[in-house]
Design an enzyme around this catalytic site. Structure first.
Site, short mmCIF file in Angstrom:
data_model
loop_
_atom_site.label_atom_id
_atom_site.label_comp_id
_atom_site.label_asym_id
_atom_site.label_seq_id
_atom_site.Cartn_x
_atom_site.Cartn_y
_atom_site.Cartn_z
N GLY A 146 0.82 -1.20 0.00
CA GLY A 146 0.00 0.00 0.00
C GLY A 146 0.85 1.25 0.00
O GLY A 146 2.06 1.21 -0.29
N HIS A 147 0.23 2.37 0.36
CA HIS A 147 0.93 3.66 0.36
C HIS A 147 1.15 4.19 1.77
O HIS A 147 1.31 5.40 1.97
CB HIS A 147 0.15 4.68 -0.47
CG HIS A 147 0.12 4.36 -1.94
ND1 HIS A 147 -0.50 5.17 -2.88
CD2 HIS A 147 0.63 3.32 -2.64
CE1 HIS A 147 -0.38 4.63 -4.08
NE2 HIS A 147 0.30 3.50 -3.96
N GLY A 148 1.09 3.33 2.76
CA GLY A 148 1.34 3.75 4.13
C GLY A 148 0.10 4.35 4.79
O GLY A 148 -1.03 4.10 4.37
#
Length: 484
Positions: A310-312
């Protein structure tokens, strides 16, 4: 003459004996009949009492002997909808549970019935698959309503079956209070066709009267309070998996959210205009932010989360198209991030207004994360964005105990020329290059003011923040902070 008299006497005697015998037989028969009636009456009375004991046993009284094979009455069969007065199984409302037939009406019927009962439970039973089209489940309802998901709920897999009015969300729950979603089941958005439409589905869209121009969120809450979501799995949403809008007192616990790394814009949990939120002990892997915190959010605590891919975990993006953003009192701690694009991130567009303050990222373990720490006031999702002097103000941000490996850049602080970042603290940052990554970039630090505290790895982080806040030009409240 004597002989004749003697014969007559014998006849009288025989007749008398005969009458006595008949009387004796008649009396015995009558006595037996009376005794039989007595016994029969006793048995019937005993049977009635026995059945009553059996009835009382159902009510929780003392055990009773076995019931008579010929009970005196037959009880009325229970109504299937009220067999358990507070449980409303969708199968009892006509659901097929085969994954093919549309079970939306059955779910709506079970919801409406349970909504009227305090402590009502809408049951999605295990071992069944329920195809549910876009649906709105709304309150207000009696307190402590529960949606018990033990089976599998399936969204329509074909894009052409969605109308434009259905594209904002798949399952929309609104105006509920003291409400819980729980169970060991699955909410499956079946979003594969939305992420990478093949040629066939693209042609179907072009020839359809309803050309989709956006994607639906799997599960959305709107204007709700005291909501708990726990233990369920939400997978493969076309867009966001779980979203809270204009809601408060939210608790998300022990949920699993999964979609492929390359599924675009599939945020795990998305918060907007929501306050008093706790997200804890959950596993999230998706194609965008594991947790996304947007404008209007305050008093949010996210902890004990496994994030990746994911993107955090991100705040923003804020201020797009010169909009106002107000966010405060956010705590993100005890997080494990693996193979994510970003770690702890705040992002905003140029030209926005408002204020982000009192944000803490602490005790975060990163493994092969591209950029573990980021503040970006130049966020742009296009090839080029117009330079603007105004920006959403960012102040009071702490990064504490961010430890692990990075794949590209350890830290990226790009703050606005007109509205620099203030009171940014870097404490105990220990980031080393990942063994599996490619080229590395030095930490980027621009217009960020605050203080740092050892240990700091790489050592260049120690020089990242500008000190001397007193000489810093504060942004004019007329252009940013006054809106919050």
């Amino acid at each position: 003459m004597m002989k004749k008299t003697r014969n007559s006497s014998q006849s009288v005697c025989l007749l008398t004996v005969f009458l006595v015998i008949i009387f004796t037989i008649s009396f015995s028969t009558t006595t037996s009949s009376v005794e039989a009636r007595k016994n029969n009456h006793h048995r019937n009375t005993k049977n009635r009492h026995g059945h009553q004991h059996s009835h009382n046993k159902k009510r929780g009284h003392s055990p009773a002997p076995s019931s008579s094979p010929t009970p005196t009455f037959k009880p009325t069969p229970p109504n299937p909808y009220t067999k358990k007065s507070n449980i409303f199984d969708v199968l009892s409302f006509g659901a097929k549970g085969d994954g093919i037939a549309d079970d939306s009406k059955a779910l709506q019927g079970a919801w409406k019935a349970a909504c009227k009962v305090e402590g009502g439970i809408v049951e999605i039973p295990s071992e069944f698959r329920f195809l549910i089209r876009q649906i709105s489940l709304q309150g207000p309802c009696k307190p402590h309503l529960v949606l018990q998901i033990d089976g599998i709920m399936l969204a329509p897999p074909n894009i052409g079956s969605w109308s434009k009015s259905d594209l904002y969300q798949w399952i929309n729950i609104k105006w509920v209070k003291n409400f819980t979603i729980q169970g060991g089941g699955v909410v499956d958005g079946q979003g594969f066709a939305w992420w990478k439409p093949n040629e066939v589905s693209y042609i179907q869209q072009k020839t359809s009267k309803h050309m989709p121009d956006m994607k639906p969120t799997a599960l959305r809450f709107y204007e709700s309070s005291s909501v708990t979501v726990r233990d369920i799995r939400i997978i493969n949403s076309p867009l966001c998996h779980l979203k809270f809008d204009n809601s408060s007192f939210i608790n998300v616990n022990n949920v699993t959210i999964i979609s492929p790394e390359n599924s675009p814009n599939t945020d795990g949990i998305h918060l907007q205009n929501s306050k008093n939120v706790e997200i804890q002990h959950s596993n999230i892997g998706c194609g965008d932010d594991c947790v996304s915190i947007q404008t209007g959010c305050s008093n949010v605590h996210v902890h004990h989360i496994n994030c990746g891919p994911g993107h955090g975990i991100s705040l923003g993006s804020f201020g797009k198209d010169k909009t106002i953003a107000c966010v405060k009192d956010i705590v993100i701690d005890n997080i494990l991030m693996q193979n994510t694009m970003y770690g702890a991130r705040i992002k905003s567009w140029q030209g926005g207004m408002g204020l982000v303050k009192n944000v803490t990222f602490s005790n975060i373990q990163v493994s092969n994360v591209s950029t573990p720490i980021m503040i970006d006031q130049y966020y742009c999702d296009k090839q080029k964005c117009k330079n603007q002097t105004e920006a959403v103000a960012i102040t009071g941000v702490t990064f504490n105990q961010i430890v692990g490996t990075y794949a590209s850049q350890p830290l990226h602080l790009a703050c606005s020329d007109g509205v620099p970042c203030r009171n940014v603290d870097l404490i105990d940052i220990q980031l080393k290059p990942s063994l599996v990554s490619g080229g590395f970039h030095q930490a980027l630090c621009w217009n960020s003011h605050g203080k740092s505290q050892a240990p700091l790895v790489p050592s260049s982080i120690d020089y990242c923040l500008r000190s001397g806040v007193g000489s810093l030009k504060r942004p004019s409240k007329s252009h940013s902070e006054q809106f919050c």
